[in-house]
Every structure is written in C-alpha cells, then in structure tokens.
Design a protein around this motif. Sequence first.
Motif, PDB file in Angstrom:
ATOM      1  N   ASN B 255       0.809  -1.214   0.000  1.00 21.18           N
ATOM      2  CA  ASN B 255       0.000   0.000   0.000  1.00 21.18           C
ATOM      3  C   ASN B 255       0.846   1.270   0.000  1.00 21.18           C
ATOM      4  O   ASN B 255       0.348   2.357  -0.248  1.00 21.18           O
ATOM      5  N   GLY B 256       2.104   1.110   0.312  1.00 22.48           N
ATOM      6  CA  GLY B 256       2.983   2.268   0.239  1.00 22.48           C
ATOM      7  C   GLY B 256       2.887   3.180   1.439  1.00 22.48           C
ATOM      8  O   GLY B 256       3.391   4.287   1.410  1.00 22.48           O
ATOM      9  N   GLU B 257       2.264   2.733   2.520  1.00 22.61           N
ATOM     10  CA  GLU B 257       2.311   3.571   3.716  1.00 22.61           C
ATOM     11  C   GLU B 257       2.254   2.724   4.974  1.00 22.61           C
ATOM     12  O   GLU B 257       1.956   1.542   4.925  1.00 22.61           O
ATOM     13  N   GLU B 258       2.588   3.374   6.092  1.00 24.28           N
ATOM     14  CA  GLU B 258       2.496   2.754   7.409  1.00 24.28           C
ATOM     15  C   GLU B 258       3.580   1.742   7.727  1.00 24.28           C
ATOM     16  O   GLU B 258       3.942   1.576   8.882  1.00 24.28           O
ATOM     17  N   ALA B 259       4.089   1.015   6.743  1.00 29.35           N
ATOM     18  CA  ALA B 259       5.173   0.092   7.047  1.00 29.35           C
ATOM     19  C   ALA B 259       6.336   0.895   7.614  1.00 29.35           C
ATOM     20  O   ALA B 259       6.533   2.049   7.258  1.00 29.35           O
ATOM     21  N   LEU B 260       7.089   0.286   8.536  1.00 27.92           N
ATOM     22  CA  LEU B 260       8.241   0.983   9.086  1.00 27.92           C
ATOM     23  C   LEU B 260       9.473   0.556   8.301  1.00 27.92           C
ATOM     24  O   LEU B 260      10.011  -0.530   8.509  1.00 27.92           O
ATOM     25  N   LEU B 261       9.890   1.394   7.386  1.00 32.98           N
ATOM     26  CA  LEU B 261      11.045   1.051   6.567  1.00 32.98           C
ATOM     27  C   LEU B 261      12.338   1.311   7.334  1.00 32.98           C
ATOM     28  O   LEU B 261      12.341   1.982   8.365  1.00 32.98           O
ATOM     29  N   HIS B 262      13.433   0.785   6.765  1.00 35.34           N
ATOM     30  CA  HIS B 262      14.723   0.868   7.450  1.00 35.34           C
ATOM     31  C   HIS B 262      15.049   2.285   7.941  1.00 35.34           C
ATOM     32  O   HIS B 262      15.316   2.515   9.121  1.00 35.34           O
ATOM     33  N   GLY B 263      14.991   3.239   7.021  1.00 37.96           N
ATOM     34  CA  GLY B 263      15.384   4.592   7.390  1.00 37.96           C
ATOM     35  C   GLY B 263      14.442   5.227   8.403  1.00 37.96           C
ATOM     36  O   GLY B 263      14.858   6.014   9.252  1.00 37.96           O
ATOM     37  N   GLU B 264      13.176   4.868   8.303  1.00 35.56           N
ATOM     38  CA  GLU B 264      12.227   5.398   9.279  1.00 35.56           C
ATOM     39  C   GLU B 264      12.564   4.891  10.683  1.00 35.56           C
ATOM     40  O   GLU B 264      12.477   5.644  11.667  1.00 35.56           O
ATOM     41  N   ALA B 265      12.958   3.633  10.754  1.00 37.95           N
ATOM     42  CA  ALA B 265      13.376   3.088  12.049  1.00 37.95           C
ATOM     43  C   ALA B 265      14.659   3.772  12.514  1.00 37.95           C
ATOM     44  O   ALA B 265      14.850   4.050  13.702  1.00 37.95           O
ATOM     45  N   LYS B 301       5.750  11.004  14.720  1.00 34.61           N
ATOM     46  CA  LYS B 301       5.899  10.061  15.827  1.00 34.61           C
ATOM     47  C   LYS B 301       5.152   8.748  15.566  1.00 34.61           C
ATOM     48  O   LYS B 301       4.085   8.742  14.969  1.00 34.61           O
ATOM     49  N   ARG B 302       5.731   7.669  16.032  1.00 35.67           N
ATOM     50  CA  ARG B 302       5.102   6.349  15.906  1.00 35.67           C
ATOM     51  C   ARG B 302       4.905   5.755  17.283  1.00 35.67           C
ATOM     52  O   ARG B 302       5.605   6.119  18.233  1.00 35.67           O
ATOM     53  N   ASN B 303       4.002   4.792  17.369  1.00 35.89           N
ATOM     54  CA  ASN B 303       3.897   4.015  18.603  1.00 35.89           C
ATOM     55  C   ASN B 303       5.013   2.983  18.617  1.00 35.89           C
ATOM     56  O   ASN B 303       5.090   2.126  17.724  1.00 35.89           O
ATOM     57  N   LEU B 304       5.873   3.072  19.597  1.00 38.66           N
ATOM     58  CA  LEU B 304       7.015   2.162  19.649  1.00 38.66           C
ATOM     59  C   LEU B 304       6.710   0.940  20.513  1.00 38.66           C
ATOM     60  O   LEU B 304       5.888   0.996  21.415  1.00 38.66           O
ATOM     61  N   PRO B 305       7.406  -0.154  20.223  1.00 33.71           N
ATOM     62  CA  PRO B 305       7.381  -1.262  21.172  1.00 33.71           C
ATOM     63  C   PRO B 305       8.095  -0.809  22.455  1.00 33.71           C
ATOM     64  O   PRO B 305       8.774   0.209  22.467  1.00 33.71           O
ATOM     65  N   THR B 306       7.924  -1.561  23.526  1.00 36.01           N
ATOM     66  CA  THR B 306       8.660  -1.244  24.757  1.00 36.01           C
ATOM     67  C   THR B 306      10.082  -1.781  24.648  1.00 36.01           C
ATOM     68  O   THR B 306      10.394  -2.610  23.781  1.00 36.01           O
ATOM     69  N   TYR B 307      10.915  -1.319  25.550  1.00 40.68           N
ATOM     70  CA  TYR B 307      12.287  -1.832  25.587  1.00 40.68           C
ATOM     71  C   TYR B 307      12.298  -3.352  25.736  1.00 40.68           C
ATOM     72  O   TYR B 307      13.055  -4.056  25.061  1.00 40.68           O
ATOM     73  N   ALA B 308      11.425  -3.857  26.624  1.00 42.84           N
ATOM     74  CA  ALA B 308      11.385  -5.310  26.862  1.00 42.84           C
ATOM     75  C   ALA B 308      11.080  -6.068  25.572  1.00 42.84           C
ATOM     76  O   ALA B 308      11.609  -7.156  25.329  1.00 42.84           O
ATOM     77  N   GLU B 309      10.249  -5.469  24.724  1.00 39.74           N
ATOM     78  CA  GLU B 309       9.858  -6.162  23.490  1.00 39.74           C
ATOM     79  C   GLU B 309      10.982  -6.227  22.455  1.00 39.74           C
ATOM     80  O   GLU B 309      10.958  -7.063  21.548  1.00 39.74           O
ATOM     81  N   ILE B 310      11.937  -5.325  22.541  1.00 34.13           N
ATOM     82  CA  ILE B 310      13.012  -5.349  21.526  1.00 34.13           C
ATOM     83  C   ILE B 310      14.338  -5.829  22.089  1.00 34.13           C
ATOM     84  O   ILE B 310      15.322  -5.949  21.370  1.00 34.13           O
ATOM     85  N   LYS B 311      14.354  -6.130  23.400  1.00 34.81           N
ATOM     86  CA  LYS B 311      15.618  -6.463  24.053  1.00 34.81           C
ATOM     87  C   LYS B 311      16.357  -7.629  23.376  1.00 34.81           C
ATOM     88  O   LYS B 311      17.565  -7.580  23.154  1.00 34.81           O
ATOM     89  N   ASN B 312      15.600  -8.669  23.021  1.00 29.63           N
ATOM     90  CA  ASN B 312      16.251  -9.821  22.391  1.00 29.63           C
ATOM     91  C   ASN B 312      16.911  -9.468  21.066  1.00 29.63           C
ATOM     92  O   ASN B 312      17.940 -10.018  20.698  1.00 29.63           O
TER      93      ASN B 312
END
Lengths: 361, 361
Positions: B255-265, B301-312
């Motif tokens: 759809n060309g939107e909403e996905a979090l692409l590399h640079g956006e991250a 701004k985006r809704n981010l995961p929590t630290y715990a969710e990305i720790k691994n």
Amino acid sequence: MKQSLIYFEDIFTILNDFIKDYKGKITFLVDENTQIHCLPLVLERCKDLDAATFLEIPAGESAKQIGNVADVWGGMLDLNLDRNSLLINLGGGVVTDLGGFAASTFKRGITFINIPTSLLAMADASVGGKTGIDFKGLKNQIGTFSLPEMVLISPEFLETLPQNQLNSGFAEMLKHGLIRDKKHWQNLVALKSLTPDNVAPYIQSSVEIKRKVVAEDPKEKGLRKILNAGHTLGHAIETYFLNQNIDAYLNHLINGEEALLHGEAVAIGLILEAYISAEKNKLSSEELEEISKGLLKFFPKRNLPTYAEIKNYLLQDKKNENGEIQFMLLDKIGECDSQSIAAEEEVIEAAFQYYSNLEVH
Amino acid sequence: MKQSLIYFEDIFTILNDFIKDYKGKITFLVDENTQIHCLPLVLERCKDLDAATFLEIPAGESAKQIGNVADVWGGMLDLNLDRNSLLINLGGGVVTDLGGFAASTFKRGITFINIPTSLLAMADASVGGKTGIDFKGLKNQIGTFSLPEMVLISPEFLETLPQNQLNSGFAEMLKHGLIRDKKHWQNLVALKSLTPDNVAPYIQSSVEIKRKVVAEDPKEKGLRKILNAGHTLGHAIETYFLNQNIDAYLNHLINGEEALLHGEAVAIGLILEAYISAEKNKLSSEELEEISKGLLKFFPKRNLPTYAEIKNYLLQDKKNENGEIQFMLLDKIGECDSQSIAAEEEVIEAAFQYYSNLEVH
C-alpha cells in the motif's frame, strides 16, 4: 598477499597460547566422525578449551551444502557468537571448506582456525583461502576467498582415517609433484605403501609447493590455475558419482571403501589429462606412461562413466570460458602450463579410451 | 583500501562504454517493482544490453533471505554464468545487498555493478562494500565485504518511488550530517518538503561523507562504526516490526504507507540515541532538542514497542561485545564518538520515555 600461518609442530601449544588470552567466545565445528575421534584429543591437550562449545555437521561430501551452512549460522546465532568470536574447524576438507564459508559470511566475517584432520585437508585444502560448498550437485560453486587465522597440522590425526581417505589426499600430493616438482613426485611414487608414517614426512613439502603457487597468484588469475591440473575431469567424474546414487555413495562412505573420494577422482583426472597433455601440449609419451604407472600403483583402475555421461558437469567447470572446456595441461613432469587449453570432444573421448585400455600390472 | 567508482552523471553512457567490450555474459538482478519501472528505462538507454537476461526476486525487506539468494545462485547456474560474467543489481538496498552477496559468493566471486533506484540505496548502501541478507529474522547477519565494480546513481529513478521510500533514504542522509557535517544536517532540515527534486542535490554530499569515513576504516575496526549511529535501536525496532506481523507488514509495503522502513526506524533510533548521547556522552540538551525537532519534522511520531519487546533483538547487534549493548553516540551535531559506548537498561528505557513524551508541533 597475506597468507595464513601454517604450523606443523607443537600445534597444541600454539593453539593454547592463542586462546589463552582470547577475548571472544570459542566454538568448534566438527562432523560426526571428528566429534568422536578428534575433538577429545584436542580438548585433552588444550585445557583452556574445556568450556568451548561445538557445532556438528554430518560427515561426507554430501554434507557440503547450503542447508548445513544455514544450520551452522543458526547454531552460531543461538550461541550468541559476535564479531569477536572464533570458530575452530576440526575435520577434513568438508568441515574446513564449509566452516570457512560459514565463518567468512557470519556477521560479514569472524575469525576462524583450521585444524585439518584428513590428508587431503592437510596437504591441499589447508593453503590458499578457498572456502565453499557444493550447490545443485555441482562442486564448490559457492564460496569465498577467506584466510584462516592459522592452520594447525598434526599427522597424528591421520591415524583416525580409513585407508581410502588417506589415498584421497595422496592424489593431491602427487599432483603437486607433477605440476611443480619432479623430485617430490618421484619420492612419493617410490613409497612402498600408503601409511600415515610413510606419507607424513612429505606433507610439508606439498604444502610448500602449493603455498608458493598461491602466493604468486592468490585470486587465481593465472599461475594458480595449475593447481587445477587433473581437476577438470576429476571434478566432473566425482560429481557424476556423487549424483549417480547418493544413498549408495553414502553407504560406501560409511563402509570406508568403494566410494570415489575427491582425490581418487583427481587421480583418474590426472591420468586422463596427462593423455590430453600429450595430445594438446608438450608432454612426451614416455612421461605419460610414467604418470599412468605411478598413479595406478596407488589408485587401482575404476569403471568410469562415459564422456557423454559427464559432459553436463564439465560445462559447469569454473575455468570454462565462453562455453569451451578448459584444461590445465602438463609440459612435462614437474611443469604445468599456466594458460588453460581447450580440448575438443574427440580428444576427451580418446582420453577415456586410453584409460580403459591401460594395463594393470 | 580500494573503493568502487561512483558516478552521478551520464550513467547510461558510462554503462554502455563498460559493457560494449565486455566479454562475459551479463545478467540483471531486479525485484518485481524495478523489473517494471526501472529495467525498461535502462534497456532503452543502453541498446547494447538488449540481449541481457534478468533474474527477479520479490520486493521488500522480507525478501532479503537465504532462500532468495539460493534462487539467484540457481538462476545464475541455469544461465551458465561463469567467472567472467557480470551481475547488474538494479533496485533498492534489498536488491543491491542481496545481489552483492550472491555475486560475491557465486564461484567465489564474480563482478557486479550496482544501480541503486531508491534514495536509501543511492545515498547510503552505495558506499562501503557491505553485502548481506537477514537471517532468522535478524538484520544483515550474513554477508561479505565486497566492492561493486562501479555504482551508477541517477536521481531520475527516484520518481518511481513511493513517498515512504523517499523518507527512508532521507533518514540516512540526516545521519550523515549528524555524525560528520553540521552544515549538511542544516541544509537537509531546512528543506520545505521531501520531493525527488528537493533531495537530489544533496545525494552526492551524503555519499562523499560516507566515502571518507569508509576510506579511513574499510573493515569497521574503528571510525566506520560511527555510521551505526541510530542503528543499535533503529535495527532492533525495525526487526521488531518485521517479525511482529510479517503479513501485515508486507501489505503495508504494497500500500505504500504505514510500514516501518529501514530509514524510518533509523530516524527513531537517532532520536533515542541522541537522548542517550546527552546522558552518556557530551551532547548538549539544546542540540538534543534540535535533533528531535529536525527529525520529527519529516518523521511523524510512531507508537514504539517497549524496551522489553526489543531487548532480544538488541542482544544480536553486531557491535555488541561480551553481552553489553553498545551505541555510537554523538559528541555534538556533526561529530560522533568513534568508540562505542555501553548504556544501562535504565538509560535505554528512559530514552523510550523521552521519545513518547516528545511534543508534536
């Protein structure tokens, strides 16, 4: 070009010294056989490695494929290896080739050490930084040029090998003599029988021959191609047998006889390509006979596939240029032309005929 | 270290001149999108390429995996490519990274040319010889350092991109300014809107910044690590989204939107790590605010995961040493510390808190 350090003596002391202060994690790559027969020997001699983990792949040439590389990558991830980690490849050419490829591509390259345990891996695969795997049934199609941190060679591992594995490595040593050092060829051909003790004193000179060639041409633009003598047809014949009946092949491997190992295929390739050398290059018929006799002394005649049966494999040879099949051909014993030479189908077929007509003494 | 030649003008003339006398086979690697939108453009401008074949991979980050590399290897075998063959990677970072990896490992390495078609691939991935794929859901775990023969950059391909792809590349350009060139940062932040025309004049200076860094430290032993600013957390957040819901992610991509692409991250990672730079390094609170504002101007701004969710995912970062999570932190705008700095969990969690409290103007 930088080359790896290769040690032939006190290898366990050298390994201990290296790992004593090593800051990263250390993992071994072994196969089913070296896990049982070689790993305990290393761990006993290198007490500091007691805590090292190991990853295992199946034994045999058919294990040299991308699925097993992915398993090794996955194992390294599971062990949380990072860029400072060290992989120690302990095994024959399959383990050192595949392990080198896995290490050179994991996180874009981690350090690896090779401890070759087969004669082939010691005398041949130990030099030159070629890593790789087979792909779609074709030999060494995928790989990198990547140097191990060091190569540790100890003939005591040869005691763990079945006879055909010893023969296989011996073929590459004979090749080293044929392409660069007549005396080396003569010394080897004069051996009464192939035993670890008989062959061990000549490993280092084989390694030295290969080292010098590789040092002059690391990326195989010219001279290094002579190391492919016997390999155009050797590879194709090996591949034929590997694909012909993979189950039968594996069973034979386990029984330790009858399978056509890499070096055994190269020995046949050396005879066939010596014939082509006499036809298309300067090799004399006397030396052709000396080569055939010398190789048959250690490598009994086999029933070969026909040229038609291996033609498709020949077409995938990495030396090919623009569809022509290229050979590295001898000028005489101890000298190989560094320019590849194409040969016509008729000449290749005649080489097969020559082999099948050879008399067994 | 040798670096690839990068051309910004007359790229079709340069390509034509190179291939005119090229002796080997030539094949393109494209994805579903560049096959439709970019390949016809190249073939029209380079008449000598009319006979070139092409191989295709699916579009999107989720295509950057070993199965597709194996498909490319298989395709190259089927086309009988040999060591003299040339692979032209025409696409975004996924095509150039994966294609570079496939080329650098096929028959132990064949020549490849990159024609980046995304802003990210032009301004960032075009320099430095990193090739690679994701593995087990982790970014760029497998790869090589291998230089393309040349890189051909033409902004006209940017017209084929959806807006989020343009944004994605722009984040890396902002990063180049933040770590090495305050003026570059200021020029980019001052842009009224992100259009191909607005951004095109700054691609070359971004490339130059990266080139100089890589030239000083090609193997990422020291200075080059500064290019990872924003990437410790950026990669982890990107990986989280990639694994979270791969189907939804793919649909968004299409759809060309909403996905979090590399640079956006990376843009998010730059804000989070700017906060950590203020806590653990010398960045002033004024400059932290300037960075956050500048990035939020282009990256809502985006809704981010929590630290715990990305720790691994953080624990798999290639910069990690001995289990500690390492960051490349700013001293000030235009300067980044070339030593990685570890940060405690509390500081990382506070960075997430800082981001979520940022006001949108």
